[in-house]
Design an enzyme around this catalytic site. Structure first.
Site, PDB file in Angstrom:
ATOM      1  N   GLN A   1      -0.173 -35.768-132.089  1.00 10.10           N
ATOM      2  CA  GLN A   1       0.007 -35.378-130.717  1.00 10.10           C
ATOM      3  C   GLN A   1      -0.112 -34.074-130.032  1.00 10.10           C
ATOM      4  O   GLN A   1      -0.618 -33.545-129.175  1.00 10.10           O
ATOM      5  CB  GLN A   1       1.362 -36.044-130.326  1.00 10.10           C
ATOM      6  CG  GLN A   1       1.432 -37.546-130.678  1.00 10.10           C
ATOM      7  CD  GLN A   1       2.752 -38.300-130.063  1.00 10.10           C
ATOM      8  OE1 GLN A   1       3.838 -37.444-129.646  1.00 10.10           O
ATOM      9  NE2 GLN A   1       2.901 -39.485-130.047  1.00 10.10           N
TER      10      GLN A   1
ATOM     11  N   ARG B   1      -3.358 -32.221-129.564  1.00 13.75           N
ATOM     12  CA  ARG B   1      -4.211 -32.410-128.342  1.00 13.75           C
ATOM     13  C   ARG B   1      -4.026 -31.089-127.373  1.00 13.75           C
ATOM     14  O   ARG B   1      -4.823 -30.951-126.494  1.00 13.75           O
ATOM     15  CB  ARG B   1      -3.852 -33.708-127.791  1.00 13.75           C
ATOM     16  CG  ARG B   1      -3.683 -35.195-128.627  1.00 13.75           C
ATOM     17  CD  ARG B   1      -5.323 -35.027-129.087  1.00 13.75           C
ATOM     18  NE  ARG B   1      -6.177 -35.148-128.073  1.00 13.75           N
ATOM     19  CZ  ARG B   1      -6.450 -36.213-127.207  1.00 13.75           C
ATOM     20  NH1 ARG B   1      -5.966 -37.144-127.278  1.00 13.75           N
ATOM     21  NH2 ARG B   1      -7.378 -35.917-126.190  1.00 13.75           N
TER      22      ARG B   1
ATOM     23  N   LEU C   1      -0.630 -26.238-142.820  1.00 11.18           N
ATOM     24  CA  LEU C   1      -0.541 -26.414-144.299  1.00 11.18           C
ATOM     25  C   LEU C   1      -1.999 -27.465-144.768  1.00 11.18           C
ATOM     26  O   LEU C   1      -2.005 -28.611-144.110  1.00 11.18           O
ATOM     27  CB  LEU C   1       0.877 -27.196-144.645  1.00 11.18           C
ATOM     28  CG  LEU C   1       0.723 -28.004-146.052  1.00 11.18           C
ATOM     29  CD1 LEU C   1       1.027 -26.566-147.207  1.00 11.18           C
ATOM     30  CD2 LEU C   1       2.081 -28.714-146.121  1.00 11.18           C
ATOM     31  N   SER C   2      -2.424 -27.188-145.712  1.00 14.19           N
ATOM     32  CA  SER C   2      -3.632 -27.909-146.113  1.00 14.19           C
ATOM     33  C   SER C   2      -3.314 -28.748-147.333  1.00 14.19           C
ATOM     34  O   SER C   2      -2.925 -28.101-148.374  1.00 14.19           O
ATOM     35  CB  SER C   2      -4.741 -27.122-146.412  1.00 14.19           C
ATOM     36  OG  SER C   2      -5.635 -27.680-147.207  1.00 14.19           O
TER      37      SER C   2
ATOM     38  N   ARG D   1      -5.529 -30.160-149.238  1.00 12.87           N
ATOM     39  CA  ARG D   1      -6.641 -29.866-149.975  1.00 12.87           C
ATOM     40  C   ARG D   1      -6.260 -28.871-151.211  1.00 12.87           C
ATOM     41  O   ARG D   1      -6.590 -28.673-152.223  1.00 12.87           O
ATOM     42  CB  ARG D   1      -7.855 -29.447-149.141  1.00 12.87           C
ATOM     43  CG  ARG D   1      -8.352 -30.206-148.226  1.00 12.87           C
ATOM     44  CD  ARG D   1      -9.744 -29.871-147.641  1.00 12.87           C
ATOM     45  NE  ARG D   1     -10.736 -30.040-148.563  1.00 12.87           N
ATOM     46  CZ  ARG D   1     -11.739 -29.128-148.510  1.00 12.87           C
ATOM     47  NH1 ARG D   1     -11.887 -28.277-147.580  1.00 12.87           N
ATOM     48  NH2 ARG D   1     -12.755 -29.149-149.280  1.00 12.87           N
TER      49      ARG D   1
ATOM     50  N   ARG E   1      -4.916 -37.535-150.962  1.00 15.64           N
ATOM     51  CA  ARG E   1      -4.070 -37.563-149.789  1.00 15.64           C
ATOM     52  C   ARG E   1      -4.329 -38.775-148.755  1.00 15.64           C
ATOM     53  O   ARG E   1      -3.425 -39.077-147.945  1.00 15.64           O
ATOM     54  CB  ARG E   1      -4.143 -36.171-149.091  1.00 15.64           C
ATOM     55  CG  ARG E   1      -5.444 -36.172-148.520  1.00 15.64           C
ATOM     56  CD  ARG E   1      -5.531 -34.636-147.663  1.00 15.64           C
ATOM     57  NE  ARG E   1      -7.196 -34.629-147.180  1.00 15.64           N
ATOM     58  CZ  ARG E   1      -7.419 -33.480-146.548  1.00 15.64           C
ATOM     59  NH1 ARG E   1      -6.457 -32.842-146.148  1.00 15.64           N
ATOM     60  NH2 ARG E   1      -8.618 -33.241-146.371  1.00 15.64           N
TER      61      ARG E   1
ATOM     62  N   ARG F   1       6.045 -33.226-122.598  1.00 18.92           N
ATOM     63  CA  ARG F   1       6.256 -33.551-123.893  1.00 18.92           C
ATOM     64  C   ARG F   1       7.920 -33.698-124.062  1.00 18.92           C
ATOM     65  O   ARG F   1       8.463 -34.415-124.737  1.00 18.92           O
ATOM     66  CB  ARG F   1       5.935 -32.794-125.151  1.00 18.92           C
ATOM     67  CG  ARG F   1       4.545 -32.744-125.414  1.00 18.92           C
ATOM     68  CD  ARG F   1       3.983 -34.293-125.822  1.00 18.92           C
ATOM     69  NE  ARG F   1       2.435 -34.147-125.801  1.00 18.92           N
ATOM     70  CZ  ARG F   1       1.724 -35.228-126.026  1.00 18.92           C
ATOM     71  NH1 ARG F   1       2.228 -36.364-126.166  1.00 18.92           N
ATOM     72  NH2 ARG F   1       0.415 -35.003-126.317  1.00 18.92           N
TER      73      ARG F   1
END
Ligand code: FAD
Length: 225
Positions: A81, A84, A93-94, A96, A161, A188
């Site tokens: 969210q 956007r 953070l990856s 991968r 993942r 929000r």
């Protein structure tokens, strides 16, 4: 890096990592229009009036002279969210690069509520309490078991993942100027937004408040009308 960190949900937080500018930056930027930036900071009442006038009348560019970088740890469905909001700059953070720790969001029973009958996207917090915790915990734990098994079988992190749930915690740095932070907060920290992202919006308000108290007051007073 500052240590101003506010816990949010069961494992999340918002931390103010960095900031530039203050209410003074807003009035200076506004007064440069009539070559009077030097008048800022001299008369507090006049600065206060100017900030309220600017916000009320939509003269918003001076609010872009203040920036914040927040570190946010939140469930992936909240970060979806958040992302956007295109006016932020993000680094996340990856999964991968990194094996994700087994951390997922389990709402407290008093925060689950029930599906709203009147609004398709909202929930009603009143009424019967659903104990969804054990079902959520079991499903997420099963996903993490599959994830860890795939990794130990040598499956690449970027593929393993794919079995993780959107309740999994991730974290990011997000940089935004004050104008777009206030636009984010209007959307929000609102009853139509998901309760969980409202908690993050409120934490950011508390972190921004001491840096730009007058701008925050001007934004708040325009919401009250
Ligand atoms: C309660 C709620 C429910 C939502 N439900 C859904 C949903 O069901 N599905 C869905 O897909 N999304 C949904 N959204 C996301 C929503 O449509 C917006 O994408 C999101 O709130 C970001 O808002 P924004 O564009 O104003 O923010 P930002 O991208 O940060 O932009 C801030 C402001 O900058 C300006 N701006 C930025 N980029 C542009 C551009 N390219 N062109 C013109 N002006 C620009 C606009 O004035 C904009 O308001 C929901 C949002 C909320 C708050």
């Amino acid at each position: 890096m500052t240590n101003k960190q506010i816990p949010v949900l069961d494992h999340g937080f918002v931390r103010l990592v960095d900031n530039m500018g203050s209410d003074l930056s807003v009035v200076r930027s506004a007064r440069v229009s009539y070559d009077a930036a030097w008048r800022s900071g001299v008369d507090k009442k006049s600065d206060h009036r100017l900030i309220h006038y600017l916000w009320k009348n939509g003269h918003t560019s001076p609010f872009e002279s203040v920036t914040f970088t927040f570190e946010v740890k939140a469930p992936i469905f909240i970060l979806r969210q958040w992302h956007r909001h295109r006016t932020w700059a993000y680094n996340e953070l990856s999964a991968r690069y990194r094996h994700l720790p087994e951390e997922f969001y389990v709402p407290k029973p008093e925060h689950v509520g029930q599906q709203s009958a009147g609004n398709k996207q909202c929930r009603d917090m009143e009424g019967e309490r659903h104990d969804s915790a054990s079902a959520i915990r079991d499903a997420c734990a099963a996903s993490f078991r599959a994830y860890n098994r795939l990794l130990s079988d040598g499956v690449p992190r970027e593929i393993a993942r794919s079995v993780l749930p959107v309740a999994t915690y991730s974290h990011m740095f997000g940089t935004v100027n004050l104008l777009n932070l206030l636009k984010f907060l209007s959307l929000r920290d609102h009853e139509h937004a998901q309760w969980e992202i409202q908690q993050y919006a409120q934490a950011m308000q508390a972190l921004a408040e001491p840096i730009v108290p007058t701008s925050m007051a001007a934004w708040r007073s325009s919401r009250e009308k």
